[in-house]
Scaffold this motif. Structure first.
Motif, short mmCIF file in Angstrom:
data_model
loop_
_atom_site.label_atom_id
_atom_site.label_comp_id
_atom_site.label_asym_id
_atom_site.label_seq_id
_atom_site.Cartn_x
_atom_site.Cartn_y
_atom_site.Cartn_z
N LYS A 1 61.03 17.96 66.13
CA LYS A 1 59.65 18.30 66.49
C LYS A 1 58.98 18.98 65.32
N GLY B 1 56.06 21.63 64.61
CA GLY B 1 55.25 22.62 65.31
C GLY B 1 54.13 23.15 64.45
N LEU C 1 65.42 18.46 68.31
CA LEU C 1 65.40 17.98 69.69
C LEU C 1 66.82 17.59 70.09
N GLU D 1 54.86 17.99 75.12
CA GLU D 1 55.91 18.91 74.73
C GLU D 1 55.78 20.18 75.54
N CYS E 1 56.70 23.63 75.25
CA CYS E 1 57.16 24.66 74.31
C CYS E 1 57.65 25.86 75.10
N SER F 1 60.93 25.43 70.75
CA SER F 1 61.12 24.18 71.49
C SER F 1 61.65 24.45 72.89
N TYR G 1 60.60 17.90 76.46
CA TYR G 1 59.51 16.96 76.17
C TYR G 1 59.56 15.78 77.13
#
Length: 273
Positions: free
Chosen positions: A69, A71, A91, A147, A149, A170, A173
């Motif tokens: 991912k 960010g 991920l 996503e 978060c 994370s 998702y």
């Protein structure tokens, strides 16, 4: 890492202590204090070392890496969190949900949702020049994505170093059902609207993602290679938020619609499983 922070890198004992603090928060479900007291607020080398240690622990426990991912690509999200640079996280296989799945809200600590474009790679991005042309050729298709978060750090009280260490904040998702090649849509032109409870709560475009989601993946490919874990064929890439994040709780249903890519929905329920 090739990027210098101009700061002394934290000691191995501080890196280990930061990793242990974040791991304990994840295991207990109780958010912890920031780790910047241990590794500094913006020492990238130390922060990514903490992330690497947490990744090692997850892999040792049987998790699989399925992608990356990016960010902090949206200026709106950067303003929300008080940072000014992108970061990356890993991920794992247990983070993935299908469109419309029920997701236990407690599965992610302090969950916030953002809409973005996900790409699935058909080729490695490990060797040679990693420019936009190479990245475009390596992308198999794109899909609408949400996503979820999360932050192991209480109150989302994060510096850049905190969020990097915490696997780029994370959580989970969701990928949409419609798959489109880059011959069928242009990521920078995508228009996004995210709704929760029938109300529009976030809007944005592909251009909000570092100017172009493809350029975000270029940044990711180069940085991931520098960190020693290059992107591989079959991996999912969450390319970054197209608009502001929104906190969610049990009972919420969130749907994002991305032009050219359709819609993707997540339903949040009580419990942890």
């Amino acid at each position: 890492m090739t990027e210098s922070t101009g700061l002394a890198t934290a000691s191995q004992s501080a890196i280990a202590a930061a990793a242990e603090r974040l791991a304990a928060a994840s295991a207990s479900g109780v958010p912890c204090a920031p780790v910047r007291d241990l590794i500094g607020p913006d020492d990238l080398t130390a922060a990514y070392a903490v992330q690497a240690e947490l990744t090692r622990r997850r892999l040792a426990a049987g998790a699989r890496i399925v992608g990356r991912k990016i960010g902090l690509t949206s200026e709106a999200v950067q303003r929300q969190l008080g940072v000014d640079r992108p970061d990356l996280g890993v991920l794992f296989d247990d983070m993935a949900y299908a469109d419309g799945d029920a997701i236990p809200a407690a599965r992610v600590l302090q969950p916030r949702v953002e809409a973005e474009i996900a790409f699935v790679l058909r080729a490695d991005l490990a060797d040679g020049p990693l420019d936009a042309a190479r990245v475009r050729d390596a992308i198999g298709y794109g899909v609408a994505a949400l996503e979820i978060c999360g932050s192991r750090i209480a109150g989302w009280d994060i510096s850049f170093g905190d969020t990097v260490a915490d696997n780029a904040s994370s959580g989970a998702y969701v990928l949409g059902r419609e798959r489109r090649t880059l011959e069928e849509f242009e990521p920078v032109d995508v228009v996004m609207s995210m709704r929760a409870g029938g109300e529009e709560v976030s809007t944005g475009t592909g251009a909000a993602c570092l100017g172009d989601p493809i350029e975000a993946v270029v940044w990711l490919a180069r940085t991931a290679r520098d960190l020693g874990l290059p992107l591989r064929a079959g991996q999912v890439v969450l390319s970054g938020a197209l608009g502001p994040m929104r906190p969610v709780a049990a009972g919420d249903t969130v749907t994002a619609t991305l032009s050219g890519l359709g819609a993707v929905t997540a339903r949040f329920t009580g419990g942890t499983s």
